[in-house]
Design a protein around this motif. Sequence first.
Motif, PDB file in Angstrom:
ATOM      1  N   ASP A  75      32.146  50.069 -15.791  1.00 58.45           N
ATOM      2  CA  ASP A  75      32.449  49.692 -17.165  1.00 58.45           C
ATOM      3  C   ASP A  75      33.624  48.715 -17.127  1.00 58.45           C
ATOM      4  O   ASP A  75      34.777  49.114 -17.035  1.00 58.45           O
ATOM      5  CB  ASP A  75      32.816  50.939 -17.981  1.00 58.45           C
ATOM      6  N   TYR A  76      33.318  47.424 -17.179  1.00 54.67           N
ATOM      7  CA  TYR A  76      34.359  46.410 -17.008  1.00 54.67           C
ATOM      8  C   TYR A  76      33.991  45.136 -17.751  1.00 54.67           C
ATOM      9  O   TYR A  76      32.891  44.611 -17.595  1.00 54.67           O
ATOM     10  CB  TYR A  76      34.553  46.087 -15.524  1.00 54.67           C
ATOM     11  N   THR A  77      34.929  44.637 -18.551  1.00 51.19           N
ATOM     12  CA  THR A  77      34.778  43.348 -19.217  1.00 51.19           C
ATOM     13  C   THR A  77      35.961  42.473 -18.832  1.00 51.19           C
ATOM     14  O   THR A  77      37.108  42.845 -19.092  1.00 51.19           O
ATOM     15  CB  THR A  77      34.748  43.502 -20.752  1.00 51.19           C
TER      16      THR A  77
ATOM     17  N   CYS B 137      29.315  39.596  -9.450  1.00 52.11           N
ATOM     18  CA  CYS B 137      29.056  39.431 -10.883  1.00 52.11           C
ATOM     19  C   CYS B 137      29.827  38.267 -11.496  1.00 52.11           C
ATOM     20  O   CYS B 137      29.375  37.685 -12.478  1.00 52.11           O
ATOM     21  CB  CYS B 137      29.392  40.727 -11.617  1.00 52.11           C
ATOM     22  N   ASN B 138      30.979  37.923 -10.937  1.00 50.20           N
ATOM     23  CA  ASN B 138      31.691  36.753 -11.441  1.00 50.20           C
ATOM     24  C   ASN B 138      30.829  35.501 -11.304  1.00 50.20           C
ATOM     25  O   ASN B 138      30.697  34.706 -12.239  1.00 50.20           O
ATOM     26  CB  ASN B 138      33.016  36.553 -10.686  1.00 50.20           C
ATOM     27  N   ALA B 139      30.241  35.333 -10.118  1.00 51.27           N
ATOM     28  CA  ALA B 139      29.383  34.169  -9.880  1.00 51.27           C
ATOM     29  C   ALA B 139      28.139  34.225 -10.757  1.00 51.27           C
ATOM     30  O   ALA B 139      27.718  33.199 -11.314  1.00 51.27           O
ATOM     31  CB  ALA B 139      28.993  34.096  -8.407  1.00 51.27           C
TER      32      ALA B 139
ATOM     33  N   GLU C 225      30.685  38.457 -21.283  1.00 53.69           N
ATOM     34  CA  GLU C 225      29.579  39.370 -21.579  1.00 53.69           C
ATOM     35  C   GLU C 225      28.567  39.414 -20.434  1.00 53.69           C
ATOM     36  O   GLU C 225      28.046  40.484 -20.082  1.00 53.69           O
ATOM     37  CB  GLU C 225      28.884  38.943 -22.880  1.00 53.69           C
ATOM     38  N   ALA C 226      28.297  38.256 -19.826  1.00 50.88           N
ATOM     39  CA  ALA C 226      27.367  38.229 -18.692  1.00 50.88           C
ATOM     40  C   ALA C 226      27.920  39.032 -17.515  1.00 50.88           C
ATOM     41  O   ALA C 226      27.174  39.770 -16.844  1.00 50.88           O
ATOM     42  CB  ALA C 226      27.100  36.781 -18.275  1.00 50.88           C
ATOM     43  N   VAL C 227      29.224  38.908 -17.250  1.00 47.35           N
ATOM     44  CA  VAL C 227      29.849  39.692 -16.181  1.00 47.35           C
ATOM     45  C   VAL C 227      29.818  41.173 -16.535  1.00 47.35           C
ATOM     46  O   VAL C 227      29.542  42.025 -15.680  1.00 47.35           O
ATOM     47  CB  VAL C 227      31.301  39.215 -15.928  1.00 47.35           C
ATOM     48  N   ARG C 228      30.092  41.503 -17.788  1.00 50.87           N
ATOM     49  CA  ARG C 228      30.083  42.910 -18.218  1.00 50.87           C
ATOM     50  C   ARG C 228      28.720  43.548 -17.962  1.00 50.87           C
ATOM     51  O   ARG C 228      28.623  44.659 -17.438  1.00 50.87           O
ATOM     52  CB  ARG C 228      30.429  43.015 -19.698  1.00 50.87           C
ATOM     53  N   ARG C 229      27.663  42.842 -18.343  1.00 53.16           N
ATOM     54  CA  ARG C 229      26.312  43.385 -18.157  1.00 53.16           C
ATOM     55  C   ARG C 229      25.984  43.566 -16.674  1.00 53.16           C
ATOM     56  O   ARG C 229      25.379  44.564 -16.281  1.00 53.16           O
ATOM     57  CB  ARG C 229      25.286  42.462 -18.814  1.00 53.16           C
ATOM     58  N   CYS C 230      26.367  42.590 -15.880  1.00 56.83           N
ATOM     59  CA  CYS C 230      26.132  42.673 -14.437  1.00 56.83           C
ATOM     60  C   CYS C 230      26.875  43.862 -13.837  1.00 56.83           C
ATOM     61  O   CYS C 230      26.318  44.624 -13.044  1.00 56.83           O
ATOM     62  CB  CYS C 230      26.566  41.372 -13.781  1.00 56.83           C
ATOM     63  N   MET C 231      28.138  44.044 -14.216  1.00 55.12           N
ATOM     64  CA  MET C 231      28.939  45.147 -13.689  1.00 55.12           C
ATOM     65  C   MET C 231      28.411  46.491 -14.174  1.00 55.12           C
ATOM     66  O   MET C 231      28.463  47.491 -13.438  1.00 55.12           O
ATOM     67  CB  MET C 231      30.408  44.969 -14.094  1.00 55.12           C
ATOM     68  N   ALA C 232      27.894  46.526 -15.400  1.00 58.11           N
ATOM     69  CA  ALA C 232      27.305  47.774 -15.905  1.00 58.11           C
ATOM     70  C   ALA C 232      26.097  48.171 -15.062  1.00 58.11           C
ATOM     71  O   ALA C 232      25.892  49.355 -14.751  1.00 58.11           O
ATOM     72  CB  ALA C 232      26.910  47.599 -17.370  1.00 58.11           C
TER      73      ALA C 232
END
Length: 255
Positions: A36-38, A122-124, A24-31
């Motif tokens: 649009d990526y989870t 965003c992974n980090a 979810e943290a990566v999803r928000r960062c990518m958004a």
Amino acid sequence: MSGITLAAEQFASADPEAEKGVAEAVRRCMATAGYDYTPVSSGQESVDLKNFIGFDSLTVETARTFGYASSKPKGPGEPAPDSTLGKLMADPGFQQALNGGGSPEQNVVRSSAGTGMLWGGCNAEGITAIYGNADKYMRATGLALNSLMVATNAAGQDAGVQSAVESWKECMSTTAFPYSHPGEAVSAGHEAGGQKELKIAVTDATCRESTGFDAKITTVLDKYLTTRMKELEAEVADVKQIRHEASERAQLLLG
């Protein structure tokens, strides 16, 4: 020590709540970066250590309903190039947002055990938000599992494993599927598919049950994991604390 295999499997399994939090943290960062990526969890949330000496757990009930589904490859694999995810993965901007800029060699961060992982983007950010840093993340996921491999490798060579296989083989020799090894039955089931796969799987599982196959394999694992888990006692305690804190952060993030 009876039961130590279960404790080892729990140690080797990533915390599901923490993994959801990272995703979810990566999803928000990518958004925020316009994508649009989870991500799919990279940690194994349910480890069966019998897998690592060549066997999957199989009950008659599971075999009757699902055949050998549990032993088939898991996860999404490589996305098709023309799929939505495949196109995303081929986008340099997406890769930079996900993994950071620069070459992969520049983006590798090392754990306290010397292993490395890509670190950036965003992974980090997602991992840091939940686990605190890369070292804690690696210790609580891949390194926990890897630290048991010395024991499972040794267990796989134990005479008790071959004895369990021989008893299973003798049982199977009286059926329509006289395979000499459970792996052979699994491969045949995958190849056959459909109703024949279910028949092979049920026959296999029935012989495992009647010969106490899984219990014998677990007894062998217990022997080797008792020593290894004692050696890892301090690390097991640290990993439990890391996961507990990560799970709490994930719960806050997920609401």
